[in-house]
Write a protein that holds these residues in place. Structure first.
Motif, short mmCIF file in Angstrom:
data_model
loop_
_atom_site.label_atom_id
_atom_site.label_comp_id
_atom_site.label_asym_id
_atom_site.label_seq_id
_atom_site.Cartn_x
_atom_site.Cartn_y
_atom_site.Cartn_z
N SER A 133 0.82 -1.22 0.00
CA SER A 133 0.00 0.00 0.00
C SER A 133 0.85 1.27 0.00
N ARG A 134 2.18 1.10 -0.14
CA ARG A 134 3.13 2.21 -0.25
C ARG A 134 3.22 3.06 1.02
N VAL A 135 2.93 2.43 2.15
CA VAL A 135 3.03 3.14 3.42
C VAL A 135 4.48 3.54 3.71
N HIS A 136 5.44 2.78 3.17
CA HIS A 136 6.85 3.07 3.45
C HIS A 136 7.27 4.46 2.97
N HIS A 137 6.55 5.01 2.01
CA HIS A 137 6.89 6.35 1.53
C HIS A 137 6.58 7.43 2.57
N LEU A 138 5.84 7.07 3.61
CA LEU A 138 5.51 8.03 4.66
C LEU A 138 6.60 8.13 5.72
#
Length: 205
Positions: A171-176
């Motif tokens: 879900s691309r949470v790592h970009h946060l």
């Protein structure tokens, strides 16, 4: 036995996922009353792993945060640039090993190092995705901790840690994730170095 919360595990692996071509590091936090249960972590660097002045500034900020929240820094995590390289803290081939030694010194010789690896998928048991080393009072040697002596906590909804973190990465949470490199580069824009936004996502996982 060490116990690590989903929150701490997630922040470690999300930090590494955000910077797949860089080594990353951070510190591990426990409550003062139980120094074997890691409840959170703070991502430090993906560029400045060898910059001592920045490390000292970061730890000063983190120490104040810990004091205000009844927490203590008890460990260090590291993901090497080549995550399949052989890591042995006894040979000092962990970037930032001096920081880990300083953490041990501040905790009467007791500290731990989590080294993230890419040997297994996050859909496997999460303990297969990192190696743990510890030192104890009276010894300066880093000793490997058996995976059976490390417990990875599930989410509040009962999801195992590995699949939960894999879903966050999908879900691309790592970009946060904001680490101290980001924070020092733009303090106003990247004020959330403790990553409260990740806390909220993990609490709903």
């Amino acid at each position: 036995m060490y116990e690590i919360s989903l929150l701490a595990s997630a922040k470690m692996f999300l930090h590494a996922a955000k910077h797949p071509c860089n080594a990353v590091n951070g510190v591990l936090l426990t409550e003062v009353s139980n120094r074997k249960a890691i409840v959170d972590c703070v991502p430090l660097f993906h560029i400045s792993l060898h910059a001592q002045p920045l490390a000292e500034a970061a730890l000063y900020i983190i120490d104040h945060y810990c004091t205000s929240n009844n927490l203590v820094v008890v460990g260090y995590y590291f993901a090497p640039e080549l995550q399949n390289q052989k890591i042995d803290p006894g040979k000092s081939n962990i970037s930032g090993i001096k920081l880990a030694e300083k953490i041990a010194e501040n905790n009467e010789g007791n500290a731990c190092i989590f080294v993230l690896t890419s040997e297994h998928s996050l859909t496997d048991a999460l303990t297969s995705c990192f190696k743990v080393f510890s030192t104890s009072e009276g010894s300066s040697d880093w000793v490997s901790v058996r995976s059976t002596d490390v417990k990875c906590c599930e989410s509040d909804q009962g999801t195992e840690a590995g699949p939960a973190i894999a879903a966050m990465i999908s879900s691309r949470v790592h970009h946060l994730v904001i680490d101290m490199d980001d924070h020092f580069n733009d303090i106003e824009r990247n004020a959330d170095w403790s990553n409260k936004s990740i806390d909220e996502i993990v609490s709903q996982t």
